[in-house]
Write a protein that holds these residues in place. Sequence first.
Motif, short mmCIF file in Angstrom:
data_model
loop_
_atom_site.label_atom_id
_atom_site.label_comp_id
_atom_site.label_asym_id
_atom_site.label_seq_id
_atom_site.Cartn_x
_atom_site.Cartn_y
_atom_site.Cartn_z
N MET A 189 67.56 66.54 21.26
CA MET A 189 68.31 67.62 21.93
C MET A 189 68.56 67.28 23.39
N LEU A 233 36.27 62.84 9.20
CA LEU A 233 37.69 62.49 8.98
C LEU A 233 38.56 63.74 9.00
N ILE A 234 38.04 64.84 8.42
CA ILE A 234 38.80 66.09 8.40
C ILE A 234 38.95 66.62 9.83
N LYS A 264 72.19 66.55 25.13
CA LYS A 264 72.63 67.34 26.28
C LYS A 264 73.05 66.41 27.44
N TRP A 300 64.27 60.69 5.14
CA TRP A 300 63.95 61.60 4.04
C TRP A 300 64.11 60.95 2.67
N THR A 358 57.52 64.32 14.84
CA THR A 358 58.82 64.89 14.46
C THR A 358 59.29 65.90 15.51
N VAL A 359 58.35 66.72 15.99
CA VAL A 359 58.71 67.72 17.01
C VAL A 359 59.21 67.00 18.28
N MET A 382 67.96 60.52 9.98
CA MET A 382 67.30 61.61 9.27
C MET A 382 67.41 61.40 7.75
N PHE A 419 62.63 65.55 17.69
CA PHE A 419 63.63 66.63 17.66
C PHE A 419 64.00 67.06 19.09
N ILE A 420 62.96 67.28 19.91
CA ILE A 420 63.22 67.73 21.28
C ILE A 420 63.93 66.62 22.07
N VAL A 439 41.04 55.61 4.06
CA VAL A 439 41.54 56.90 4.57
C VAL A 439 41.49 56.91 6.10
N GLY A 474 39.19 64.93 12.42
CA GLY A 474 40.28 64.18 13.04
C GLY A 474 39.92 63.50 14.35
N VAL A 489 53.72 65.57 12.08
CA VAL A 489 54.51 66.70 12.57
C VAL A 489 54.73 66.59 14.09
#
Lengths: 153, 297
Positions: free
Chosen positions: B252, B156-157, B256, B281, B244-245, B277, B248-249, B187, B159, B241
């Motif tokens: 942007m 599990l660690i 644009k 949160w 989220t990245v 956002m 975020f991109i 888990v 992944g 994460v």
Amino acid sequence: MREHLLTPSLTAETKPSVSLYSSNSSLAVSIFGGAPAVIMMSILNSYRLKRLADAPVYLAALGAWAAMVYAALHPPAPQPLDWLFSNVGVRSSSSLLAILLCGGFYALHRKQHRTSTMFQAAPSPWIPGIACCLLAWGLKYIAVQIFSSVGGA
Amino acid sequence: MNEFAILTAAEYSTRASVLIERQRFGQARSVLAEALASHPDDADLLYQSARVDYLTEDLQQALETVRHVLAIEPLHLDARYLLACIYDERKELPASEAVLLELLREYPEFGMLYARYAMLMYRTFHIDKAKALAREALRLAPEDELALIACAIGDLIEGDRKVPAATLSALIRKYPENADTARLLVVHLIGIGQYWAAKRIAVELLKSQPNSRENLELVVQLETLSHWTVLPLWPLNRWGVAATVVVFIATMVIFKLLGIFAPEHRSAFSNFMIAFMAYSWFYPPLLVRWLKRRAGL
């Protein structure tokens, strides 16, 4: 093989319950404090894990951030950065660097984050998170002052 | 005269052990009190007494009794193993490691000892060593529950989505009723984003152990993850994460592109992203608080 497994790994200084600041707290810090804040937050995690080997990664990250600040203050920046600054904007480029660093640091401690979630609750990130943001803003101010006076800008 | 009056110390010990296995700690204490009155220095009886104290979380008393056992019989294997477990619970981790290493040198063929040492190494973030120990434990004792658990934790660690399923299915096949098996399955299901399935197992776990605060917290956590009001956050919860990245991109890029093709919609998009956002949160912690209060936590 067994002898290697039967070598003691713990010392009297081993902390009983180390746990890491969560990835969500690092994300929040990266958005509010930028790249230096997320670097500091990850340094805290490395400190909790006693991972000295991470130091070069943090130095490289700090170098990348400092180069970006310098390039923003002294146009024209080298080509890829110049393209980024003119198409995305300096502030957004800086946020992009922070969020990418956050992802990179998570990958660096991915297994430890998973272990930490499985064995204990994450510590409260509020005080270190706010401290990292404040220090990061101070560092940004100092960096801008120093780089503005260097290079004849 | 009572029913145990004619029993030997070994018979008392067996009775106490059976009661402990069935978690009838009160009855086990009565049997042991009776037995120790007539056999005060019997190492096995004292060990069973320490076991009851350990399992009922009276660690100080358990430690004193185990030390008494080892003063009488310094090589008592079960007592030394229990001593390592007590040190572990008291967070005296180097002491626990020292006892386990001593035992491993004397009994290198005991898979269970490797598995226990693996769990200690996981807790202290020596992950590669822990995984190697878990593999060794499973090699020596393929049926041992703790060895299987240690291997499943390692997977599990790591992944890898497929490997944990293999070790977990072995655990489920061999120990389907075990609470640790169910927790590991939860888990794993959380890890692959199957919150609804994980919640069903956690609810069953809570039904089987209704007084467990840990299980109740697990149900509340899963209730939060699977609540209909947090459905828009599913990709962020699932991929963390990385998601989220990407968001975020993507934000942007969209910002644009809007600037080029539809500048009148830029501020609406910007407001929407700020609202999203803030929701991502602030809303989940509020929901957790409300659900915890409702559950009486």
